[in-house]
Design a protein around this motif. Sequence first.
Motif, PDB file in Angstrom:
ATOM      1  N   ALA A  19       0.831  -1.204   0.000  1.00 13.20           N
ATOM      2  CA  ALA A  19       0.000   0.000   0.000  1.00 13.20           C
ATOM      3  C   ALA A  19       0.866   1.254   0.000  1.00 13.20           C
ATOM      4  O   ALA A  19       0.539   2.247  -0.675  1.00 13.20           O
ATOM      5  N   ARG A  20       1.965   1.223   0.741  1.00 14.77           N
ATOM      6  CA  ARG A  20       2.872   2.384   0.754  1.00 14.77           C
ATOM      7  C   ARG A  20       3.484   2.610  -0.627  1.00 14.77           C
ATOM      8  O   ARG A  20       3.584   3.751  -1.098  1.00 14.77           O
ATOM      9  N   GLU A  21       3.900   1.528  -1.270  1.00 18.03           N
ATOM     10  CA  GLU A  21       4.480   1.655  -2.618  1.00 18.03           C
ATOM     11  C   GLU A  21       3.428   2.156  -3.612  1.00 18.03           C
ATOM     12  O   GLU A  21       3.730   2.950  -4.508  1.00 18.03           O
ATOM     13  N   LEU A  22       2.194   1.707  -3.425  1.00 18.71           N
ATOM     14  CA  LEU A  22       1.123   2.137  -4.318  1.00 18.71           C
ATOM     15  C   LEU A  22       0.865   3.631  -4.170  1.00 18.71           C
ATOM     16  O   LEU A  22       0.668   4.344  -5.162  1.00 18.71           O
ATOM     17  N   ARG A  24       2.989   5.796  -3.396  1.00 23.41           N
ATOM     18  CA  ARG A  24       4.110   6.488  -4.030  1.00 23.41           C
ATOM     19  C   ARG A  24       4.025   6.409  -5.548  1.00 23.41           C
ATOM     20  O   ARG A  24       4.762   7.081  -6.256  1.00 23.41           O
ATOM     21  N   GLY A  25       3.138   5.534  -6.058  1.00 16.99           N
ATOM     22  CA  GLY A  25       3.006   5.365  -7.492  1.00 16.99           C
ATOM     23  C   GLY A  25       3.954   4.347  -8.084  1.00 16.99           C
ATOM     24  O   GLY A  25       4.066   4.235  -9.305  1.00 16.99           O
ATOM     25  N   ASP A  26       4.632   3.561  -7.240  1.00 14.52           N
ATOM     26  CA  ASP A  26       5.575   2.548  -7.725  1.00 14.52           C
ATOM     27  C   ASP A  26       4.830   1.218  -7.843  1.00 14.52           C
ATOM     28  O   ASP A  26       4.814   0.403  -6.916  1.00 14.52           O
ATOM     29  N   LEU A  27       4.210   1.005  -9.000  1.00 11.11           N
ATOM     30  CA  LEU A  27       3.381  -0.182  -9.190  1.00 11.11           C
ATOM     31  C   LEU A  27       4.178  -1.468  -9.201  1.00 11.11           C
ATOM     32  O   LEU A  27       3.725  -2.496  -8.686  1.00 11.11           O
ATOM     33  N   GLU A  28       5.359  -1.440  -9.777  1.00  8.44           N
ATOM     34  CA  GLU A  28       6.175  -2.654  -9.842  1.00  8.44           C
ATOM     35  C   GLU A  28       6.562  -3.126  -8.444  1.00  8.44           C
ATOM     36  O   GLU A  28       6.495  -4.321  -8.131  1.00  8.44           O
ATOM     37  N   SER A  29       6.974  -2.206  -7.594  1.00 10.62           N
ATOM     38  CA  SER A  29       7.335  -2.577  -6.224  1.00 10.62           C
ATOM     39  C   SER A  29       6.104  -3.034  -5.449  1.00 10.62           C
ATOM     40  O   SER A  29       6.178  -3.979  -4.648  1.00 10.62           O
ATOM     41  N   ALA A  30       4.966  -2.373  -5.677  1.00  9.59           N
ATOM     42  CA  ALA A  30       3.728  -2.787  -5.018  1.00  9.59           C
ATOM     43  C   ALA A  30       3.357  -4.206  -5.422  1.00  9.59           C
ATOM     44  O   ALA A  30       2.931  -5.020  -4.585  1.00  9.59           O
ATOM     45  N   LEU A  31       3.546  -4.532  -6.705  1.00  8.90           N
ATOM     46  CA  LEU A  31       3.230  -5.877  -7.182  1.00  8.90           C
ATOM     47  C   LEU A  31       4.079  -6.929  -6.473  1.00  8.90           C
ATOM     48  O   LEU A  31       3.573  -7.979  -6.069  1.00  8.90           O
ATOM     49  N   ALA A 154     -17.129  11.317  -1.690  1.00  8.00           N
ATOM     50  CA  ALA A 154     -15.835  10.694  -1.415  1.00  8.00           C
ATOM     51  C   ALA A 154     -15.012  11.540  -0.459  1.00  8.00           C
ATOM     52  O   ALA A 154     -14.438  11.031   0.514  1.00  8.00           O
ATOM     53  N   LEU A 155     -14.965  12.837  -0.717  1.00  2.26           N
ATOM     54  CA  LEU A 155     -14.182  13.732   0.136  1.00  2.26           C
ATOM     55  C   LEU A 155     -14.781  13.832   1.530  1.00  2.26           C
ATOM     56  O   LEU A 155     -14.054  13.970   2.523  1.00  2.26           O
ATOM     57  N   GLY A 156     -16.106  13.748   1.626  1.00  2.00           N
ATOM     58  CA  GLY A 156     -16.749  13.805   2.928  1.00  2.00           C
ATOM     59  C   GLY A 156     -16.480  12.586   3.786  1.00  2.00           C
ATOM     60  O   GLY A 156     -16.485  12.661   5.019  1.00  2.00           O
ATOM     61  N   MET A 157     -16.231  11.437   3.131  1.00  2.00           N
ATOM     62  CA  MET A 157     -15.987  10.191   3.871  1.00  2.00           C
ATOM     63  C   MET A 157     -14.512   9.886   4.079  1.00  2.00           C
ATOM     64  O   MET A 157     -14.152   9.107   4.952  1.00  2.00           O
ATOM     65  N   MET A 158     -13.653  10.480   3.275  1.00  2.00           N
ATOM     66  CA  MET A 158     -12.252  10.080   3.249  1.00  2.00           C
ATOM     67  C   MET A 158     -11.508  10.542   4.502  1.00  2.00           C
ATOM     68  O   MET A 158     -11.533  11.720   4.846  1.00  2.00           O
ATOM     69  N   PRO A 159     -10.840   9.624   5.199  1.00  2.48           N
ATOM     70  CA  PRO A 159     -10.079  10.012   6.398  1.00  2.48           C
ATOM     71  C   PRO A 159      -8.906  10.933   6.047  1.00  2.48           C
ATOM     72  O   PRO A 159      -8.386  10.910   4.932  1.00  2.48           O
ATOM     73  N   ASP A 160      -8.510  11.739   7.006  1.00  4.35           N
ATOM     74  CA  ASP A 160      -7.407  12.680   6.788  1.00  4.35           C
ATOM     75  C   ASP A 160      -6.058  11.986   6.636  1.00  4.35           C
ATOM     76  O   ASP A 160      -5.101  12.603   6.171  1.00  4.35           O
ATOM     77  N   ASN A 161      -5.972  10.703   7.048  1.00  6.37           N
ATOM     78  CA  ASN A 161      -4.681  10.013   7.010  1.00  6.37           C
ATOM     79  C   ASN A 161      -4.406   9.357   5.653  1.00  6.37           C
ATOM     80  O   ASN A 161      -3.535   8.507   5.544  1.00  6.37           O
ATOM     81  N   ASP A 162      -5.169   9.737   4.626  1.00  2.03           N
ATOM     82  CA  ASP A 162      -4.953   9.187   3.283  1.00  2.03           C
ATOM     83  C   ASP A 162      -4.755  10.345   2.303  1.00  2.03           C
ATOM     84  O   ASP A 162      -5.577  10.590   1.426  1.00  2.03           O
ATOM     85  N   PRO A 163      -3.656  11.108   2.453  1.00  6.12           N
ATOM     86  CA  PRO A 163      -3.517  12.367   1.717  1.00  6.12           C
ATOM     87  C   PRO A 163      -3.396  12.227   0.209  1.00  6.12           C
ATOM     88  O   PRO A 163      -3.850  13.112  -0.531  1.00  6.12           O
ATOM     89  N   LEU A 200       3.945  15.337  -1.517  1.00  6.42           N
ATOM     90  CA  LEU A 200       3.983  13.909  -1.178  1.00  6.42           C
ATOM     91  C   LEU A 200       4.863  13.119  -2.142  1.00  6.42           C
ATOM     92  O   LEU A 200       4.986  11.894  -1.996  1.00  6.42           O
ATOM     93  N   ALA A 201       5.452  13.799  -3.113  1.00  7.83           N
ATOM     94  CA  ALA A 201       6.310  13.156  -4.125  1.00  7.83           C
ATOM     95  C   ALA A 201       5.573  12.050  -4.867  1.00  7.83           C
ATOM     96  O   ALA A 201       6.171  11.047  -5.264  1.00  7.83           O
ATOM     97  N   ALA A 202       4.260  12.250  -5.079  1.00 10.64           N
ATOM     98  CA  ALA A 202       3.436  11.251  -5.770  1.00 10.64           C
ATOM     99  C   ALA A 202       3.374  11.597  -7.258  1.00 10.64           C
ATOM    100  O   ALA A 202       2.315  11.933  -7.808  1.00 10.64           O
ATOM    101  N   ARG A 203       4.511  11.545  -7.928  1.00 14.46           N
ATOM    102  CA  ARG A 203       4.630  12.048  -9.291  1.00 14.46           C
ATOM    103  C   ARG A 203       3.697  11.368 -10.303  1.00 14.46           C
ATOM    104  O   ARG A 203       3.133  12.047 -11.161  1.00 14.46           O
TER     105      ARG A 203
END
Length: 301
Positions: A19-22, A24-31, A154-163, A200-203
């Motif tokens: 989930a952390r790799e996802l 960050r946008g690193d799909l290969e590492s997430a896989l 979605a924004l009304g339900m989304m927790p703050d810890n998922d930036p 967040l460096a989520a390029r």
Amino acid sequence: MSRVEEILDEFRGHVDEGARELRRGDLESALVCFERALDCARSSDDPDLVDLAECNRSAILIELGEERDQLPTMRSILLRSADAQNCMVAATNAARVYDLVKDFKKALFYARVASNHADAVGDASQRASVANLVGNLLIADSAVDKAALSYEQALGMMPDNDPVWRARAVGNLGYCRILQGKVREALSLLQESVAELRSLAARPYLISPLLDLAFALLEADKPGQARPVAEEGLALAEELEDLDARKNALYLLGEAASLEGDIETARHCFGELQQRFYPDKPFVSEFLLSVDVRKVVNLRA
């Protein structure tokens, strides 16, 4: 700690890392992480855990271009599983497959199945994620007002810890606001989304809000500001080999140049667009120079 507890602990560790790799946008590492989690699940003799691991892995494979291969497994889980969490993820994956092949009717069907299961699970983050997906499908099908409501939910339900996911939903709502003619609000939302994703460096997730921001700036009659934003979006799309984003960026960059009176650059952008995406339509470049491109481009279709 028993062997079963050890396996579960190891499984959760791999899932959390994936989930952390996802994010960050690193799909290969997430896989890699989710494949390790699947190995753990198979050693547990827990069929529900195996289904969950299969769903997590499939979600990544779908984004990596193997969408059609994942449908049979996702349908099988939906038909036989009594676990709401697993059914929610399987339905979400199926919706995403149909989203990618532009079959929005089927995609919305599965997204609504996912929404029902998400309600049963009761996890706010998952309910928000599914609402965001429904919004994506509605906007692709040009149901702008309904899409905006889904993003607001979605924004009304989304927790703050998922930036990362929150920033993406903010950007999606910003795009809706452009289409609703609320350009000032759109600019504010999209600037917020871009700034947050940069921090967040989520390029990989920056491409869409960048192009949306360029579009909003064009709608605000600010082509000089739109141009560098579209250029950045194009460079990122080229780097990450995102064909749809590359096409949209060329539309926007060409329009920005045209509105500034830089016909040479505009013709270059539209010529590249024609050669890459419409090789059998040599008239495309001159046609785009003669029309308001903002009226013919759909950044979500």
